[in-house]
Each structure stands twice: as structure tokens, then as C-alpha cells.
Design an enzyme around this catalytic site. Structure first.
Site, PDB file in Angstrom:
ATOM      1  N   HIS A  99       1.117  -1.054   0.073  1.00  0.00           N
ATOM      2  CA  HIS A  99      -0.407   0.216   0.024  1.00  0.00           C
ATOM      3  C   HIS A  99       0.605   1.116   0.264  1.00  0.00           C
ATOM      4  O   HIS A  99       1.406   1.333   0.787  1.00  0.00           O
ATOM      5  CB  HIS A  99      -0.871   0.124   1.089  1.00  0.00           C
ATOM      6  CG  HIS A  99      -1.747   1.206   1.170  1.00  0.00           C
ATOM      7  ND1 HIS A  99      -1.582   2.264   2.204  1.00  0.00           N
ATOM      8  CD2 HIS A  99      -3.014   1.467   0.919  1.00  0.00           C
ATOM      9  CE1 HIS A  99      -3.107   2.978   2.545  1.00  0.00           C
ATOM     10  NE2 HIS A  99      -3.060   2.635   1.331  1.00  0.00           N
ATOM     11  N   SER A 136      -6.652  -0.687  -5.233  1.00  0.00           N
ATOM     12  CA  SER A 136      -6.305  -0.191  -4.243  1.00  0.00           C
ATOM     13  C   SER A 136      -7.683  -1.633  -3.954  1.00  0.00           C
ATOM     14  O   SER A 136      -8.365  -1.894  -4.648  1.00  0.00           O
ATOM     15  CB  SER A 136      -7.004   1.002  -3.519  1.00  0.00           C
ATOM     16  OG  SER A 136      -7.887   0.783  -2.458  1.00  0.00           O
ATOM     17  N   ASP A 192      -5.177  15.579  -5.805  1.00  0.00           N
ATOM     18  CA  ASP A 192      -4.951  13.990  -5.027  1.00  0.00           C
ATOM     19  C   ASP A 192      -6.749  13.380  -5.084  1.00  0.00           C
ATOM     20  O   ASP A 192      -7.522  14.352  -3.882  1.00  0.00           O
ATOM     21  CB  ASP A 192      -4.218  14.277  -4.475  1.00  0.00           C
ATOM     22  CG  ASP A 192      -4.320  12.544  -3.827  1.00  0.00           C
ATOM     23  OD1 ASP A 192      -4.091  11.806  -4.869  1.00  0.00           O
ATOM     24  OD2 ASP A 192      -3.413  12.766  -2.789  1.00  0.00           O
ATOM     25  N   MET A 193      -6.783  12.395  -5.001  1.00  0.00           N
ATOM     26  CA  MET A 193      -8.183  12.121  -4.871  1.00  0.00           C
ATOM     27  C   MET A 193      -8.605  10.610  -4.888  1.00  0.00           C
ATOM     28  O   MET A 193      -8.609  10.175  -6.123  1.00  0.00           O
ATOM     29  CB  MET A 193      -9.895  12.918  -5.675  1.00  0.00           C
ATOM     30  CG  MET A 193      -9.361  12.399  -6.432  1.00  0.00           C
ATOM     31  SD  MET A 193     -11.227  13.265  -7.585  1.00  0.00           S
ATOM     32  CE  MET A 193     -11.657  12.013  -8.859  1.00  0.00           C
ATOM     33  N   ALA A 194      -9.223  10.387  -3.774  1.00  0.00           N
ATOM     34  CA  ALA A 194     -10.053   8.784  -4.350  1.00  0.00           C
ATOM     35  C   ALA A 194     -10.677   9.033  -5.517  1.00  0.00           C
ATOM     36  O   ALA A 194     -11.945  10.127  -5.577  1.00  0.00           O
ATOM     37  CB  ALA A 194     -10.649   8.297  -3.035  1.00  0.00           C
ATOM     38  N   LYS A 200     -20.049   7.965 -13.502  1.00  0.00           N
ATOM     39  CA  LYS A 200     -18.761   8.882 -14.070  1.00  0.00           C
ATOM     40  C   LYS A 200     -17.204   8.004 -13.075  1.00  0.00           C
ATOM     41  O   LYS A 200     -16.377   8.160 -13.826  1.00  0.00           O
ATOM     42  CB  LYS A 200     -18.829   9.983 -13.550  1.00  0.00           C
ATOM     43  CG  LYS A 200     -19.313  11.239 -14.904  1.00  0.00           C
ATOM     44  CD  LYS A 200     -20.189  12.094 -14.620  1.00  0.00           C
ATOM     45  CE  LYS A 200     -21.633  12.670 -15.521  1.00  0.00           C
ATOM     46  NZ  LYS A 200     -21.578  13.892 -15.216  1.00  0.00           N
ATOM     47  N   GLY A 213      -6.879  21.148  -4.791  1.00  0.00           N
ATOM     48  CA  GLY A 213      -5.985  20.973  -3.941  1.00  0.00           C
ATOM     49  C   GLY A 213      -5.226  21.875  -3.300  1.00  0.00           C
ATOM     50  O   GLY A 213      -4.762  22.033  -2.318  1.00  0.00           O
TER      51      GLY A 213
HETATM   52  P1  NAI Z   1     -10.105  14.402  -0.406  1.00  0.00           P
HETATM   53  O1  NAI Z   1     -11.442  14.425  -0.821  1.00  0.00           O
HETATM   54  O2  NAI Z   1     -10.251  14.566   0.372  1.00  0.00           O
HETATM   55  O3  NAI Z   1      -9.707  15.717  -1.683  1.00  0.00           O
HETATM   56  C1  NAI Z   1      -9.384  15.324  -2.610  1.00  0.00           C
HETATM   57  C2  NAI Z   1      -9.048  16.435  -3.480  1.00  0.00           C
HETATM   58  O4  NAI Z   1      -9.755  17.864  -3.249  1.00  0.00           O
HETATM   59  C3  NAI Z   1      -7.545  17.002  -2.430  1.00  0.00           C
HETATM   60  O5  NAI Z   1      -6.412  17.766  -3.436  1.00  0.00           O
HETATM   61  C4  NAI Z   1      -8.300  17.771  -2.006  1.00  0.00           C
HETATM   62  O6  NAI Z   1      -7.339  19.678  -1.797  1.00  0.00           O
HETATM   63  C5  NAI Z   1      -9.025  19.409  -2.899  1.00  0.00           C
HETATM   64  N1  NAI Z   1     -10.326  19.680  -2.115  1.00  0.00           N
HETATM   65  C6  NAI Z   1     -11.381  19.693  -1.249  1.00  0.00           C
HETATM   66  N2  NAI Z   1     -11.718  20.521  -1.139  1.00  0.00           N
HETATM   67  C7  NAI Z   1     -11.649  21.651  -1.803  1.00  0.00           C
HETATM   68  C8  NAI Z   1     -12.169  22.580  -2.107  1.00  0.00           C
HETATM   69  N3  NAI Z   1     -12.121  24.011  -1.857  1.00  0.00           N
HETATM   70  N4  NAI Z   1     -11.281  23.859  -3.155  1.00  0.00           N
HETATM   71  C9  NAI Z   1     -10.552  23.338  -4.536  1.00  0.00           C
HETATM   72  N5  NAI Z   1      -9.796  22.071  -3.875  1.00  0.00           N
HETATM   73  C10 NAI Z   1      -9.850  21.300  -2.713  1.00  0.00           C
HETATM   74  O7  NAI Z   1      -9.449  13.381  -0.900  1.00  0.00           O
HETATM   75  P2  NAI Z   1     -10.189  11.782  -0.696  1.00  0.00           P
HETATM   76  O8  NAI Z   1     -10.730  11.088  -2.287  1.00  0.00           O
HETATM   77  O9  NAI Z   1     -10.501  11.228   1.127  1.00  0.00           O
HETATM   78  O10 NAI Z   1      -8.255  11.092  -0.509  1.00  0.00           O
HETATM   79  C11 NAI Z   1      -7.198  11.425   0.386  1.00  0.00           C
HETATM   80  C12 NAI Z   1      -6.265  10.875  -0.226  1.00  0.00           C
HETATM   81  O11 NAI Z   1      -6.155   8.781  -0.197  1.00  0.00           O
HETATM   82  C13 NAI Z   1      -5.478  10.552  -1.089  1.00  0.00           C
HETATM   83  O12 NAI Z   1      -4.266  10.764  -0.482  1.00  0.00           O
HETATM   84  C14 NAI Z   1      -5.170   9.722  -2.411  1.00  0.00           C
HETATM   85  O13 NAI Z   1      -4.261   9.364  -2.825  1.00  0.00           O
HETATM   86  C15 NAI Z   1      -5.199   8.602  -0.822  1.00  0.00           C
HETATM   87  N6  NAI Z   1      -5.622   7.469  -1.492  1.00  0.00           N
HETATM   88  C16 NAI Z   1      -4.741   6.149  -1.370  1.00  0.00           C
HETATM   89  C17 NAI Z   1      -4.902   4.916  -1.597  1.00  0.00           C
HETATM   90  C18 NAI Z   1      -4.431   3.825  -1.809  1.00  0.00           C
HETATM   91  O14 NAI Z   1      -4.419   3.223  -1.734  1.00  0.00           O
HETATM   92  N7  NAI Z   1      -2.642   4.614  -2.006  1.00  0.00           N
HETATM   93  C19 NAI Z   1      -6.699   4.816  -2.088  1.00  0.00           C
HETATM   94  C20 NAI Z   1      -7.619   5.461  -2.358  1.00  0.00           C
HETATM   95  C21 NAI Z   1      -7.312   7.200  -1.615  1.00  0.00           C
END
Ligand code: NAI
Length: 355
Positions: free
Chosen positions: A122, A146, A180-182, A230, A312
Site C-alpha cells: 500500500h 486499491s 489528489d483524490m480517491a 462517472k 488541492g
Molecule cells: P479529499 O476528498 O480530501 O480531497 C480531494 C482533493 O480535493 C484534494 O486535492 C483536496 O485538496 C481537494 N479539495 C478539497 N476541498 C477543496 C476545495 N474547497 N477547493 C479546492 N480543492 C479542494 O481526498 P480523498 O479523495 O479522500 O483522498 C485522500 C487520499 O487518499 C489521497 O491522498 C489519495 O491519494 C489517498 N488514497 C490512496 C489509496 C491507496 O491505495 N494508496 C487509495 C485511495 C485513496
């Protein structure tokens, strides 16, 4: 539900606590060092789902043999701009950081690099990797597989993973734009974070064992894709580019995080790095990225919003604040990190949705 106490910790202390715990579980120092750096970045960026909350689980997996402690990481160059890093199921944060270095060497030479990472553990928050590449002047995209914990659109059984997508682009002022987003409404780690804080979740994030929306993080049995069909399509794309394309298990055959902690994960990740100089004047390019940011900031906010942030941007704002003032960590996580404990039966064998 009662919310858990939070303690503010200095980044250096959090780093040392994480590194020491991982080493106590058996991880070699150089791997523990890189993983600690990565997890502190995640917590400092407000990505608590992929920070210190994961250490307990990582330590158990390391102690049980589900992570190769001395991986033979090799790079197979398959073309001028393509290659595969074989990760030998080492600690994901270490393997994927090494793989990024190979991709950086390649983009420097050929202007383009598509590098797959095959059989890794992971890998955490993907912004960590793409930000590093953008800081060197490259446009960067990363995606990874994942474990299958998401119901497909219209389905009641899990199939794809939360398959994240991260993108970074350099700007004029040396601060890359990083998004960066899931591909799920929320990452699985957000459910873990809510569990650690004993906090309810919005009913739009996940479903229970009957497939009904739930607000109880302990009742979650499946996550929901972003924007219905989507997000469902995007998570398929990630699975193909970071999994099938590398000859790895796909869909519901991707290994589960909590099923068998003695087994290796065999996960896939990919990097696409682009040198903007191969397409346009790089100075003009970064100037335009900064102009885009400025224009977004100038947009009149809608009612209820204080300003428009670039995608982000909040992560960067939080990172600057927490690195200066300290990082908030759930107190039970801190107490665990400060203890001598390495769990052996906390997660393993309890399935993807262990409580
Ligand atoms: P999140 O929903 O907290 O944020 C998604 C993106 O939206 C971020 O870049 C955030 O800065 C941006 N954002 C949020 N509010 C905003 C606003 N008001 N204006 C502009 N941008 C805004 O992130 P999520 O989807 O919960 O993902 C969290 C982390 O989990 C990520 O770092 C992802 O890489 C990681 N991840 C890793 C996995 C793995 O297996 N390695 C699997 C799934 C997720």
C-alpha cells in the site's frame, strides 16, 4: 458517538515515533525513514486518512510477514519512455518512492516517462509522489490500485477499489499545483479516521451490509463511487492503467488490505511524467499555470464560500500551517505510537471491513 481527543504534535516528533514503531515491527531503517516522511506529509497536509492512523496496521503486516523486508527492487526498461519497476512487495511508500526516481531519470532523458510499479505494498497518499516530480519541473500523474471495497454503479457487491488519481503541475512560484483524490466519495482511510475519532460520517459516503446508506463508520461494508457512473468509469480506468496493463490481478481479485496479513499485496501503481519543454516554452507554461491560479482566486465566491481555491490548494494551506504549528493527531493513535506495542491480531483475517 463521542469525538476522540486530539493532541498536537511537532512534525519531527511524529516522524520519529512512526519510524521507531515501524522499525520495532521489523522494517529496515531506510524503509521506515521514507515511510515516516511520507506519513507525516499526509497528516501535515490534512490527509489524516493516510497518515499515522495507518501505522498500527502497517506494523502488524510487517510483523506477520506480509511485507518483504529486504525487497529486490528492479527496473525493467521496456522502451525509451516506458518501464516497469518490480517492487517485490516491499513497503509501499519505499517501493513507490524508488520507482518515482526511475521515472524521473527517464523523463529527464526522453521527455516522457510511463512507469508502472508492479507488486508493491500500500503506497499511501499519491500527492506525495506527484508533488516531488512537479517540484523538479515535470507534469505528473499517478494512479494506483486499491482493494475491492466499492459497489459498482447500480450494484450491491464490491468490485473495484477506491483507486486514486493524483495530478501535479509546476507553477511560476515553485509551489506546484497538486490535486489528489480517491475515485470514491471518500477514501477508505476517511472511514478509518472517523472510526478512530468515533465520529459519524455523511450518509453519502458508504453503504452497510444491506447496501443501504449509513452514517455509522463501523457499519460500512461498501463505498460509493464519486458522481455515480462517472466515478465508476474512472475507477475502471485506474484499474486498467495501474493493474491489468502491468499483468496484475484486477477488479475483485485485487488483494484485500485486512484479509491475510501474512500474504503479499501484489498491488500496481503508475506514473506518467511529462517534460513541458517538449511541448511548449516551459517558462511560459509555468507562468500560465500561475495565471490560472490567480484567475481562479479572483472569481467571486458563491454564497456560503469565503473564496475559490485552486484544486488541492487546501492541502497546501494546511501543510504550511501544521508544519509551523504542529500536527493534530487522534490521542489514542499517539498513545499507541508512544507505547511498546506491536499488535499481532488487531487487523489480520478480519476482512476488508474489520471493525
Ligand atoms: P479529499 O476528498 O480530501 O480531497 C480531494 C482533493 O480535493 C484534494 O486535492 C483536496 O485538496 C481537494 N479539495 C478539497 N476541498 C477543496 C476545495 N474547497 N477547493 C479546492 N480543492 C479542494 O481526498 P480523498 O479523495 O479522500 O483522498 C485522500 C487520499 O487518499 C489521497 O491522498 C489519495 O491519494 C489517498 N488514497 C490512496 C489509496 C491507496 O491505495 N494508496 C487509495 C485511495 C485513496
Amino acid at each position: 458517538m463521542h469525538e476522540t481527543d486530539i493532541t498536537v504534535v511537532q512534525p519531527e516528533r511524529l516522524h520519529d515515533l512512526i519510524k521507531n514503531k515501524l522499525m520495532k515491527a521489523g522494517l529496515p531503517e531506510v524503509h521506515a525513514e521514507e515511510t515516516a516522511r511520507h506519513l507525516v506529509f499526509a497528516d501535515a497536509s490534512g490527509i489524516h486518512s493516510h497518515g499515522a492512523v495507518r501505522v498500527d496496521y502497517y506494523a502488524e503486516r510487517i510483523a506477520k510477514g506480509g511485507t518483504t523486508l529486504d525487497p529486490k527492487i528492479t527496473f525493467e526498461k521496456t522502451g525509451p519512455s516506458t518501464g516497469i519497476v518490480h517492487g517485490d512487495n516491499g513497503m509501499g511508500q519505499y517501493v513507490c518512492d524508488q520507482a518515482l526516481n526511475y521515472a524521473l531519470e527517464m523523463v529527464e532523458e526522453s521527455g516522457l516517462a510511463f512507469v508502472g510499479v508492479s507488486r508493491t505494498g500500500h503506497s499511501g497518499a499519491l500527492s506525495y509522489y506527484v508533488k516531488k516530480a512537479a517540484e523538479k519541473g515535470y507534469v505528473a500523474l499517478s494512479m494506483c490500485q486499491s482493494d475491492p471495497m466499492v459497489v459498482p454503479f447500480g450494484g450491491s457487491e464490491n468490485y473495484f477499489g477506491t483507486n486514486p488519481i493524483a495530478f501535479a503541475v509546476p507553477s511560476e512560484d515553485d509551489t506546484p499545483v497538486v490535486f489528489d483524490m480517491a475515485t470514491t466519495v471518500q477514501a477508505w482511510g476517511k472511514i478509518l479516521d472517523a472510526r478512530s475519532k468515533q465520529k459519524e460520517i455523511p450518509s453519502t459516503w458508504a453503504v452497510d451490509k444491506e447496501g443501504n446508506p449509513t452514517t455509522d463508520p463501523n457499519a460500512v461494508q461498501g463505498l460509493l463511487p464519486i458522481a455515480g457512473p462517472k466515478g465508476y468509469g474512472l475507477m475502471m480506468m485506474v484499474d486498467v492503467l495501474a493493474g491489468s496493463l502491468l499483468g496484475l490481478p484486477f477488479g475483485k481479485s485485487v488483494s484485500s488490505m485486512y484479509d491475510d496479513l501474512t500474504a503479499k499485496r501484489n498491488l500496481g501503481q503508475m506514473y506518467l511524467l511529462i517534460d513541458p519543454a517538449r511541448f511548449t516554452d516551459p517558462k511560459e507554461f509555468t507562468k500560465n499555470i500561475s495565471k490560472m491560479v490567480k484567475e481562479l482566486h479572483e472569481i467571486k465566491p458563491a454564497q456560503g464560500f469565503d473564496q475559490v481555491y485552486y484544486p488541492g490548494e487546501l492541502g497546501k494551506i494546511i501543510h504550511d500551517k501544521y508544519m509551523a504549528e504542529g500536527i493534530p493527531v487522534a490521542t489514542p493513535i499517539l498513545e499507541y505510537l508512544e507505547s511498546d506495542t506491536v499488535h499481532f491480531d488487531q487487523y489480520g483475517g478480519k476482512g476488508a471491513f474489520a471493525k
